[in-house]
Design a protein around this motif. Sequence first.
Motif, PDB file in Angstrom:
ATOM      1  N   SER A 251       0.838  -1.207   0.000  1.00  0.00           N
ATOM      2  CA  SER A 251       0.000   0.000   0.000  1.00  0.00           C
ATOM      3  C   SER A 251       0.871   1.255   0.000  1.00  0.00           C
ATOM      4  O   SER A 251       1.995   1.239   0.486  1.00  0.00           O
ATOM      5  N   ASP A 252       0.325   2.335  -0.565  1.00  0.00           N
ATOM      6  CA  ASP A 252       1.128   3.556  -0.704  1.00  0.00           C
ATOM      7  C   ASP A 252       1.075   4.456   0.532  1.00  0.00           C
ATOM      8  O   ASP A 252       1.144   5.675   0.428  1.00  0.00           O
ATOM      9  N   ALA A 253       0.955   3.824   1.715  1.00  0.00           N
ATOM     10  CA  ALA A 253       1.086   4.586   2.971  1.00  0.00           C
ATOM     11  C   ALA A 253       2.571   4.812   3.238  1.00  0.00           C
ATOM     12  O   ALA A 253       3.414   4.018   2.819  1.00  0.00           O
ATOM     13  N   ASP A 254       2.896   5.924   3.920  1.00  0.00           N
ATOM     14  CA  ASP A 254       4.310   6.209   4.241  1.00  0.00           C
ATOM     15  C   ASP A 254       4.808   5.294   5.356  1.00  0.00           C
ATOM     16  O   ASP A 254       5.955   4.866   5.359  1.00  0.00           O
ATOM     17  N   ILE A 255       3.912   5.039   6.336  1.00  0.00           N
ATOM     18  CA  ILE A 255       4.313   4.282   7.534  1.00  0.00           C
ATOM     19  C   ILE A 255       3.244   3.237   7.835  1.00  0.00           C
ATOM     20  O   ILE A 255       2.046   3.509   7.704  1.00  0.00           O
ATOM     21  N   ILE A 256       3.698   2.048   8.222  1.00  0.00           N
ATOM     22  CA  ILE A 256       2.784   0.955   8.581  1.00  0.00           C
ATOM     23  C   ILE A 256       2.920   0.667  10.077  1.00  0.00           C
ATOM     24  O   ILE A 256       4.031   0.518  10.582  1.00  0.00           O
ATOM     25  N   VAL A 257       1.783   0.621  10.776  1.00  0.00           N
ATOM     26  CA  VAL A 257       1.771   0.178  12.176  1.00  0.00           C
ATOM     27  C   VAL A 257       1.008  -1.145  12.194  1.00  0.00           C
ATOM     28  O   VAL A 257      -0.180  -1.186  11.879  1.00  0.00           O
ATOM     29  N   TYR A 258       1.708  -2.232  12.513  1.00  0.00           N
ATOM     30  CA  TYR A 258       1.089  -3.562  12.505  1.00  0.00           C
ATOM     31  C   TYR A 258       0.894  -4.010  13.947  1.00  0.00           C
ATOM     32  O   TYR A 258       1.857  -4.169  14.686  1.00  0.00           O
ATOM     33  N   ILE A 259      -0.381  -4.181  14.345  1.00  0.00           N
ATOM     34  CA  ILE A 259      -0.692  -4.589  15.721  1.00  0.00           C
ATOM     35  C   ILE A 259      -1.136  -6.047  15.707  1.00  0.00           C
ATOM     36  O   ILE A 259      -2.209  -6.367  15.191  1.00  0.00           O
ATOM     37  N   GLY A 260      -0.307  -6.931  16.232  1.00  0.00           N
ATOM     38  CA  GLY A 260      -0.681  -8.340  16.375  1.00  0.00           C
ATOM     39  C   GLY A 260      -1.330  -8.496  17.732  1.00  0.00           C
ATOM     40  O   GLY A 260      -0.655  -8.619  18.748  1.00  0.00           O
ATOM     41  N   CYS A 261      -2.654  -8.461  17.738  1.00  0.00           N
ATOM     42  CA  CYS A 261      -3.388  -8.338  19.000  1.00  0.00           C
ATOM     43  C   CYS A 261      -4.044  -9.664  19.373  1.00  0.00           C
ATOM     44  O   CYS A 261      -5.085 -10.013  18.825  1.00  0.00           O
ATOM     45  N   GLY A 262      -3.395 -10.410  20.266  1.00  0.00           N
ATOM     46  CA  GLY A 262      -3.985 -11.662  20.743  1.00  0.00           C
ATOM     47  C   GLY A 262      -3.926 -12.797  19.749  1.00  0.00           C
ATOM     48  O   GLY A 262      -4.632 -13.786  19.886  1.00  0.00           O
ATOM     49  N   GLU A 263      -3.078 -12.671  18.716  1.00  0.00           N
ATOM     50  CA  GLU A 263      -2.955 -13.757  17.739  1.00  0.00           C
ATOM     51  C   GLU A 263      -2.092 -14.891  18.300  1.00  0.00           C
ATOM     52  O   GLU A 263      -1.381 -14.710  19.275  1.00  0.00           O
ATOM     53  N   ARG A 264      -2.139 -16.035  17.615  1.00  0.00           N
ATOM     54  CA  ARG A 264      -1.320 -17.171  18.056  1.00  0.00           C
ATOM     55  C   ARG A 264       0.159 -16.812  17.966  1.00  0.00           C
ATOM     56  O   ARG A 264       0.595 -16.112  17.049  1.00  0.00           O
ATOM     57  N   GLY A 265       0.936 -17.346  18.905  1.00  0.00           N
ATOM     58  CA  GLY A 265       2.365 -17.020  18.963  1.00  0.00           C
ATOM     59  C   GLY A 265       3.106 -17.381  17.691  1.00  0.00           C
ATOM     60  O   GLY A 265       3.926 -16.611  17.199  1.00  0.00           O
ATOM     61  N   ASN A 266       2.776 -18.571  17.101  1.00  0.00           N
ATOM     62  CA  ASN A 266       3.508 -18.986  15.897  1.00  0.00           C
ATOM     63  C   ASN A 266       3.206 -18.076  14.714  1.00  0.00           C
ATOM     64  O   ASN A 266       4.075 -17.793  13.892  1.00  0.00           O
ATOM     65  N   GLU A 267       1.952 -17.573  14.647  1.00  0.00           N
ATOM     66  CA  GLU A 267       1.573 -16.657  13.558  1.00  0.00           C
ATOM     67  C   GLU A 267       2.318 -15.334  13.697  1.00  0.00           C
ATOM     68  O   GLU A 267       2.800 -14.764  12.732  1.00  0.00           O
ATOM     69  N   MET A 268       2.422 -14.876  14.937  1.00  0.00           N
ATOM     70  CA  MET A 268       3.118 -13.614  15.198  1.00  0.00           C
ATOM     71  C   MET A 268       4.616 -13.773  14.958  1.00  0.00           C
ATOM     72  O   MET A 268       5.281 -12.854  14.475  1.00  0.00           O
ATOM     73  N   THR A 269       5.143 -14.960  15.277  1.00  0.00           N
ATOM     74  CA  THR A 269       6.572 -15.225  15.035  1.00  0.00           C
ATOM     75  C   THR A 269       6.875 -15.097  13.550  1.00  0.00           C
ATOM     76  O   THR A 269       7.893 -14.533  13.161  1.00  0.00           O
ATOM     77  N   GLU A 270       5.943 -15.617  12.708  1.00  0.00           N
ATOM     78  CA  GLU A 270       6.101 -15.506  11.254  1.00  0.00           C
ATOM     79  C   GLU A 270       6.225 -14.047  10.844  1.00  0.00           C
ATOM     80  O   GLU A 270       7.089 -13.678  10.061  1.00  0.00           O
ATOM     81  N   ALA A 330      -4.704  -3.917  12.273  1.00  0.00           N
ATOM     82  CA  ALA A 330      -5.008  -4.487  13.600  1.00  0.00           C
ATOM     83  C   ALA A 330      -5.467  -5.924  13.410  1.00  0.00           C
ATOM     84  O   ALA A 330      -6.508  -6.174  12.800  1.00  0.00           O
ATOM     85  N   ASP A 331      -4.661  -6.870  13.906  1.00  0.00           N
ATOM     86  CA  ASP A 331      -4.929  -8.288  13.653  1.00  0.00           C
ATOM     87  C   ASP A 331      -4.913  -9.032  14.988  1.00  0.00           C
ATOM     88  O   ASP A 331      -3.841  -9.352  15.484  1.00  0.00           O
ATOM     89  N   SER A 332      -6.020  -9.263  15.636  1.00  0.00           N
ATOM     90  CA  SER A 332      -7.359  -9.004  15.161  1.00  0.00           C
ATOM     91  C   SER A 332      -8.161  -8.331  16.275  1.00  0.00           C
ATOM     92  O   SER A 332      -7.891  -8.568  17.450  1.00  0.00           O
ATOM     93  N   THR A 333      -9.142  -7.531  15.859  1.00  0.00           N
ATOM     94  CA  THR A 333      -9.940  -6.796  16.843  1.00  0.00           C
ATOM     95  C   THR A 333     -10.848  -7.740  17.636  1.00  0.00           C
ATOM     96  O   THR A 333     -11.312  -7.387  18.721  1.00  0.00           O
ATOM     97  N   SER A 334     -11.085  -8.944  17.114  1.00  0.00           N
ATOM     98  CA  SER A 334     -11.896  -9.929  17.867  1.00  0.00           C
ATOM     99  C   SER A 334     -11.182 -10.342  19.146  1.00  0.00           C
ATOM    100  O   SER A 334     -11.797 -10.495  20.201  1.00  0.00           O
ATOM    101  N   ARG A 335      -9.861 -10.527  19.041  1.00  0.00           N
ATOM    102  CA  ARG A 335      -9.085 -10.930  20.234  1.00  0.00           C
ATOM    103  C   ARG A 335      -9.056  -9.785  21.247  1.00  0.00           C
ATOM    104  O   ARG A 335      -9.020  -9.994  22.452  1.00  0.00           O
ATOM    105  N   TRP A 336      -9.043  -8.565  20.731  1.00  0.00           N
ATOM    106  CA  TRP A 336      -9.087  -7.385  21.610  1.00  0.00           C
ATOM    107  C   TRP A 336     -10.442  -7.354  22.341  1.00  0.00           C
ATOM    108  O   TRP A 336     -10.500  -7.116  23.551  1.00  0.00           O
ATOM    109  N   ALA A 337     -11.521  -7.639  21.605  1.00  0.00           N
ATOM    110  CA  ALA A 337     -12.855  -7.654  22.217  1.00  0.00           C
ATOM    111  C   ALA A 337     -12.957  -8.771  23.254  1.00  0.00           C
ATOM    112  O   ALA A 337     -13.605  -8.616  24.292  1.00  0.00           O
ATOM    113  N   GLU A 338     -12.275  -9.900  22.986  1.00  0.00           N
ATOM    114  CA  GLU A 338     -12.282 -11.004  23.966  1.00  0.00           C
ATOM    115  C   GLU A 338     -11.558 -10.592  25.252  1.00  0.00           C
ATOM    116  O   GLU A 338     -11.950 -10.990  26.350  1.00  0.00           O
ATOM    117  N   ALA A 339     -10.497  -9.779  25.095  1.00  0.00           N
ATOM    118  CA  ALA A 339      -9.794  -9.265  26.281  1.00  0.00           C
ATOM    119  C   ALA A 339     -10.721  -8.351  27.081  1.00  0.00           C
ATOM    120  O   ALA A 339     -10.766  -8.419  28.321  1.00  0.00           O
TER     121      ALA A 339
END
Length: 591
Positions: A251-270, A330-339
């Motif tokens: 995407s043509d955004a200047d800056i990316i903020v990637y929030i791994g929110c409550g995802e599985r550890g192995n997915e976030m490790t990737e 934000a990946d994923s807001t469902s996990r945030w809602a579960e928190a």
Amino acid sequence: MNETPKIIDINGPVVKASGMGVYKVRDMVLVGDMKLIGEIISIDGDIATIQVYEETQGLKVGEKIVSTDIPLSVTLGPGIIGNIFDGIQRPLENIYEITGDFIAEGIGLLSIDKSKTWKVEMLVKTGETVTAGQVFATTQETSFIKHKILIPPNVSGEVIEALPSGEYNLEEEVLTVKDEDNKIHKLKLYHTWPVRIPRPVKYRMPISKPLVTGQRVLDVFFPIAKGGTSALPGGFGTGKTMTQHQLAKWSDADIIVYIGCGERGNEMTEVLEQFPELIDPRTGKPLMERTILIANTSNMPVAAREASIYTGITIAEYYRDMGYHVAIMADSTSRWAEALREISGRLEEMPAEEGYPAYLPSRIAQFYERAGYVETLGKEEGSITVIGAVSPPGGDFSEPVTENTKRFVSAFIGLDKNLAYIRHYPAVNYLTSYSGYTSLIKEYYDENVSPELMKLRAKMMELLSEDDKLNQIVQLVGEDVLPNDQRLLLEVAKVLKKGFLQQNAMHETDSYVPLKKQYEMLKVIDTLYDNANMAVKKQIALVKIKNDNIFEEVIKMKYDIPNENYEEKFDTLNKKIKNYYADLIAKNQEE
């Protein structure tokens, strides 16, 4: 004499303490002998309820509470980009050096490295007047991003001392400002900001530009706008994370903020392993030079997961205030809602639908409302685009998080498990997805691509809708009962799905497609449909009309035609299609 604040009850991340009557709600506190970081969320008389952002194992009743007198805040200054933080902006690489594989309790509120020196160019001198949000110095944070150091939003006045340009660390006071009330503000290269309070802007501007992603199904059919909001819901295995990776990379955004929110550890490790290795296609340098990662996996403290969303969007607002276009994944807001649900349950609040707290819709709205295209206090143009993945259990889009997210976003890009199972990626359901931005960015497409693009999009959307209705008939009675024009429509719809909507993230040419090439591809499919239709009207047999070689060539144009200097190849393909059907009609008339 005030009672010393002490713990009286511990319930997971929720702690109650007595003697807290003099403190304020949202103050950050240090809990117990280990000095765990917590936040006061309610006060009843002198008893406060605190949510703790670290594991509370080993905490005991009777241990003391110490207030910091400030709300949960992030440190905003050079050194954020390229870093990997946890949910409350503690750098994970530093924590790993201190404690090893797991985050130990009580390591304190670390943030960006304040001892590192930066080559600073000062832009203001003694005697000048400065205003809130003004850029007073710059430093090169990465080879791609110039970090503009801002006067904090709550400071303005006369500069009574300014250090010259040079090398400074974050703790050195480089500027002294006296405000109207003769109060002295000593400014450093960083300032702090409470995560739950949106940073102020001069005014919000109308949305008029797309976030160009290079993904055909998004750019043409369901565009996301700069400063817009988008939801990416999908069940397990539908490709939410992969789609967000593609958006982060292309995407043509200047800056990316990637929030791994409550995802599985192995997915976030990737993510953590892949992102530092990815090369930014725009600059040829590592993608991390314009990326900030916030990792809060499912085995990390639940309260910090709830805070991670706010940490990410506050950092995004800071870079927006410099005049950059920021995209948040934000990946994923469902996990945030579960928190939220878990903490709400421990607070013994009245549950609403499916156990979520009654304030779930307002919290989702508050998050997405912080997106926007704005003129900043420093008179720059900047934007925050929020793309939130939603993980509905069992792919059920009627559950509360998806339903409420749908109310507050303008682009809804639903991922479909049936498409994912037949390996159609991105698995965007073209019948249930929608974008409210098509009319707002039409002018941009008219000027920069073609005035015909939106008409062509409408025609193809109609074709897909008709294809869905006909497929239901085919499943009941078979294809042979349909007239030739409808059978042709089914064939062209297959070409549109395979040759345009399906996109290979691993293919060198197909991973990213420029807007103008996307339009040319759609035009070829339209040429094929119109010319084949003319042949159908002349009563020519469908076997002759559906020339396998031509249909296959149209499907494979996404791989065969390069992303540069493609005009001639598209002209040749269009002529080939027109000539084939013109010859077919001519031969038919002779017979």
